[in-house]
Design a protein around this motif. Structure first.
Motif: not given
Length: 170
Positions: A81-109
Motif C-alpha cells: 500500500i502506497r501512502h500517497y500518489l506521485n505522478d507515476f503512481l497516479l498514472e499506472s501504479g495506484g495506491h495498492i499492488g497485490y499478488g496471490i501465489r500461483p497455487s492459490e489463485r482462482r479461490k477468491g483470496y
C-alpha cells in the motif's frame, strides 16, 4: 480458515520463503514489486519494509507498507500500500499492488486481500484509493470491481500497454 493481513515478521519467514520460491519457479513477473526484495535474508527484508514504511526511501518514491495475507500456516499473498500518489503512481501504479501465489489463485483470496487492504488504506487516511491493472489481467479487473472499483480513464504507457485505472471510495 481464517485469513488476515499481517506485517511481515520472522515467525512467518519460512512460509514466506515457500511463497517466494513457488512464485519464482512459475517464472511470472512478481507483483507487487516488493516480493523480489531480499528473499534470502529475513533481517534485510524486514529492514527494507521498515525503511519503506517510515519514508527512508529513494528520491521520488513514496512511503509504502507491505502486508502478507496468511491463513493458519501459509503466506497466500502479498499486498503493498502506497501512502500517497506521485505522478507515476497516479498514472499506472495506484495506491495498492497485490499478488496471490500461483497455487492459490482462482479461490477468491485476491478479493478478500484487496478488501482487507482497503481497510488498511483507510487507516492511513486514504479517502479514495486508486487501484490499477494491466488490460489483459481480467482476473484482477474482476477483483477490483468486486471491491467497488469505479473505472477512470485508462493509461497507455510508453510501450503501448494499456493500464486500467479504478477509484474505490473509503
Amino acid at each position: 480458515m481464517t485469513l488476515q493481513l499481517v506485517k511481515p515478521d520472522k515467525n512467518w519467514y519460512s512460509a514466506y520463503q515457500s511463497f517466494y520460491f513457488e512464485w519464482d519457479e512459475s517464472k511470472e513477473k512478481m507483483i507487487p514489486w516488493v516480493i523480489a526484495q531480499f528473499p534470502d535474508d529475513i533481517d534485510k527484508l524486514l529492514a527494507f519494509y521498515d525503511d519503506h514504511h517510515s519514508g527512508n526511501i529513494p528520491q521520488n518514491w513514496v512511503p509504502d507498507t507491505t502486508y502478507w495475507l496468511v491463513d493458519e500456516a501459509n503466506v497466500i499473498g502479498v499486498v503493498n500500500i502506497r501512502h500517497y500518489l506521485n505522478d507515476f503512481l497516479l498514472e499506472s501504479g495506484g495506491h495498492i499492488g497485490y499478488g496471490i501465489r500461483p497455487s492459490e489463485r482462482r479461490k477468491g483470496y485476491a478479493t478478500i486481500m484487496l478488501q482487507l487492504a482497503l481497510k488498511k488504506a483507510k487507516e492511513l487516511g486514504i479517502k479514495e484509493t486508486l487501484v490499477t491493472c494491466d488490460a489483459e489481467n481480467v482476473a484482477s479487473k474482476k477483483v477490483i470491481l468486486r471491491n467497488g472499483g469505479k473505472a477512470a480513464d485508462d493509461y497507455v504507457d510508453n510501450d503501448g500497454n494499456i493500464i486500467h485505472r479504478f477509484w474505490i471510495d473509503a
